[in-house]
Design a protein around this motif. Sequence first.
Motif, PDB file in Angstrom:
ATOM      1  N   PRO A   1      39.817  86.923  20.716  1.00 26.79           N
ATOM      2  CA  PRO A   1      40.245  86.152  21.867  1.00 26.79           C
ATOM      3  C   PRO A   1      39.287  86.654  23.024  1.00 26.79           C
ATOM      4  CG  PRO A   1      42.118  86.727  20.654  1.00 26.79           C
ATOM      5  CD  PRO A   1      40.934  87.805  20.224  1.00 26.79           C
ATOM      6  N   THR A   2      38.675  85.713  23.723  1.00 32.08           N
ATOM      7  CA  THR A   2      37.713  86.350  24.439  1.00 32.08           C
ATOM      8  C   THR A   2      37.847  85.229  25.845  1.00 32.08           C
ATOM      9  OG1 THR A   2      36.458  87.174  23.238  1.00 32.08           O
ATOM     10  CG2 THR A   2      35.391  86.564  25.285  1.00 32.08           C
ATOM     11  N   SER A   3      37.676  85.685  27.007  1.00 35.69           N
ATOM     12  CA  SER A   3      37.504  84.998  28.292  1.00 35.69           C
ATOM     13  C   SER A   3      36.810  85.841  29.262  1.00 35.69           C
ATOM     14  CB  SER A   3      38.919  84.509  28.869  1.00 35.69           C
ATOM     15  OG  SER A   3      39.581  85.664  29.522  1.00 35.69           O
ATOM     16  N   MET A   4      36.350  84.776  30.388  1.00 35.40           N
ATOM     17  CA  MET A   4      35.801  85.331  31.686  1.00 35.40           C
ATOM     18  C   MET A   4      35.958  85.047  32.928  1.00 35.40           C
ATOM     19  SD  MET A   4      31.544  84.852  30.222  1.00 35.40           S
ATOM     20  CE  MET A   4      30.971  86.049  31.654  1.00 35.40           C
ATOM     21  N   VAL A   5      35.845  85.904  33.778  1.00 35.27           N
ATOM     22  CA  VAL A   5      36.306  85.688  35.226  1.00 35.27           C
ATOM     23  C   VAL A   5      35.363  85.508  35.720  1.00 35.27           C
ATOM     24  CG1 VAL A   5      37.646  86.452  37.110  1.00 35.27           C
ATOM     25  CG2 VAL A   5      38.479  86.894  34.725  1.00 35.27           C
ATOM     26  N   PHE A   6      35.057  84.385  36.757  1.00 38.02           N
ATOM     27  CA  PHE A   6      33.606  84.513  37.641  1.00 38.02           C
ATOM     28  C   PHE A   6      34.140  84.647  39.032  1.00 38.02           C
ATOM     29  CE2 PHE A   6      30.512  83.673  34.438  1.00 38.02           C
ATOM     30  CZ  PHE A   6      30.162  82.720  34.378  1.00 38.02           C
ATOM     31  N   VAL A   7      33.197  85.230  39.833  1.00 41.50           N
ATOM     32  CA  VAL A   7      33.421  85.105  41.230  1.00 41.50           C
ATOM     33  C   VAL A   7      32.005  84.763  41.682  1.00 41.50           C
ATOM     34  CG1 VAL A   7      35.053  86.970  41.293  1.00 41.50           C
ATOM     35  CG2 VAL A   7      32.531  87.735  41.435  1.00 41.50           C
ATOM     36  N   PRO A   8      32.297  84.160  43.150  1.00 43.50           N
ATOM     37  CA  PRO A   8      31.128  83.306  43.659  1.00 43.50           C
ATOM     38  C   PRO A   8      29.777  84.095  43.635  1.00 43.50           C
ATOM     39  CG  PRO A   8      33.123  82.887  44.838  1.00 43.50           C
ATOM     40  CD  PRO A   8      33.269  84.060  43.821  1.00 43.50           C
ATOM     41  N   SER A   9      28.620  83.521  43.922  1.00 44.29           N
ATOM     42  CA  SER A   9      27.366  84.226  44.035  1.00 44.29           C
ATOM     43  C   SER A   9      26.927  83.467  45.383  1.00 44.29           C
ATOM     44  CB  SER A   9      26.474  83.701  43.099  1.00 44.29           C
ATOM     45  OG  SER A   9      26.699  84.446  41.837  1.00 44.29           O
ATOM     46  N   VAL A  10      26.615  84.167  46.360  1.00 46.77           N
ATOM     47  CA  VAL A  10      26.293  83.787  47.687  1.00 46.77           C
ATOM     48  C   VAL A  10      24.649  82.889  47.615  1.00 46.77           C
ATOM     49  CG1 VAL A  10      25.269  84.563  49.821  1.00 46.77           C
ATOM     50  CG2 VAL A  10      27.255  85.562  49.022  1.00 46.77           C
ATOM     51  N   ASN A  11      24.726  81.876  48.203  1.00 46.38           N
ATOM     52  CA  ASN A  11      23.804  80.733  47.857  1.00 46.38           C
ATOM     53  C   ASN A  11      23.292  80.456  46.333  1.00 46.38           C
ATOM     54  OD1 ASN A  11      23.147  80.771  50.675  1.00 46.38           O
ATOM     55  ND2 ASN A  11      21.959  82.605  50.567  1.00 46.38           N
ATOM     56  N   GLY A  12      24.011  80.754  45.355  1.00 48.47           N
ATOM     57  CA  GLY A  12      24.033  80.648  44.177  1.00 48.47           C
ATOM     58  C   GLY A  12      22.841  81.381  43.361  1.00 48.47           C
TER      59      GLY A  12
END
Length: 425
Positions: free
Chosen positions: A378-389
């Motif tokens: 069982p797997t998941s990911m946590v994203f955080v924002p990237s400035v200007n993408g």
Amino acid sequence: MTIDHGALRVDIDRLVGRLDALGEIGAVLGPEGERGCARLALTDDDRLGRDLVIGWMRDLGLSVTIDAVGNVVGVRSGEDPSLAPVMMGSHIDTVRTGGRFDGNLGVLGGLEVVETLEQHGLRTQHPVAVAYFTNEEGARFQPDMLGSLVYVGGMALEEALDVRAADDGARLGDELARIGYAGPTPCPAAGAPHAFVELHIEQGPVLEDEGITIGVVTGVQGISWTELTITGRSAHAGTTPMRLRVDPGYVAAEITAGVRAIARQMGGSQVATVGRCEFSPNLVNVVPAKVTMTVDLRNTDEHLLQQAERRFEHLCETLAADEGVTVERRTLARFEPVEFDERMVDLVHATATRLGHSTLRMPSGAGHDAQMLARVCPTSMVFVPSVNGLSHNIAEFTGAADLQAGADVLLQVVLELARPVDPAV
Ligand code: HGY
Ligand code: MN
Ligand code: MN
């Protein structure tokens, strides 16, 4: 001793300190003060980065293994050694114009979680592991996510060791031995983790555009990488009439524009990229003899990705017939879209919400080691924002508050999965 597990938070200064220290290895400084990183897989800089992280793992008392394709796993023991570890991890190799967060955040965020548990003397039922996988980027050796693919049994070790580098033709196994990371631990891994959680920057603009802190990643889109070798006839640029040319350079340009048109016409999540294109002999007054180029197609839907692939293939065939060139195709990577385990996605979502962060469920546009670990646990990911993408760009950046939010969610998710021994308050 009772601990309020839910109130535990990481030490963001310690995490940023490690990100900066690792980022100094292969540092690339830009004209506007950008602080990027170039640590292509299995180069000397990759070795230095690997050594630094293993040193931190050992300082934290983790038992470290290196497997036969260079994957490194550090394990913090659990109360019940018979239980499989809850694993965090990602990669520390970068592209040539990389940043300091892509991959590194998932590995160093995992170390920060371990150090926070240590700091508070908090024991868990399951062991807790932190891993970095070899050659996630696929920039030098293809396919991407090679180390984690071998780790889960998706690619034979011998096949992986024989892969040749796109830049200098070096053999992966020889480079691994050269930097001292052809490890003794067998792969594929003997047992699967209990669960796998990867903290990663989004590498795109969505979270920042929507003002969201945590991306709750539902899966990873499908990836199709093809290398084309287009062979024509080199000729004099001045004396050869246009109607008598067999020009692979022209065909390469038409394919570049053509795959972009396919993506535009299909819309949705379809993307198409020509990232590498090499002319030979690459001279101003010579109609090229040969062009080698790559095409990267991606889509969240497998059927649509196959449709894009068919249209791309038809484009190549039509251009080859019209211009009289030959087009050889070599698949560099082909992974179907992956959906993460619903319970794990819900756990990330509930945890981020409990910590008071805004959330958005979203697929990942980029490939990640998590898409390979999802094959075995069982797997998941946590994203955080990237400035200007921005990512795969030396201007890649994520602010400390967002790094802290992501690492705190990682900590709390891992605590939930690994089950603390001490009673909560
Ligand atoms: O290409 C990718 O999506 C990843 O960075 N390897
Ligand atoms: Mn990455
Ligand atoms: Mn990357």
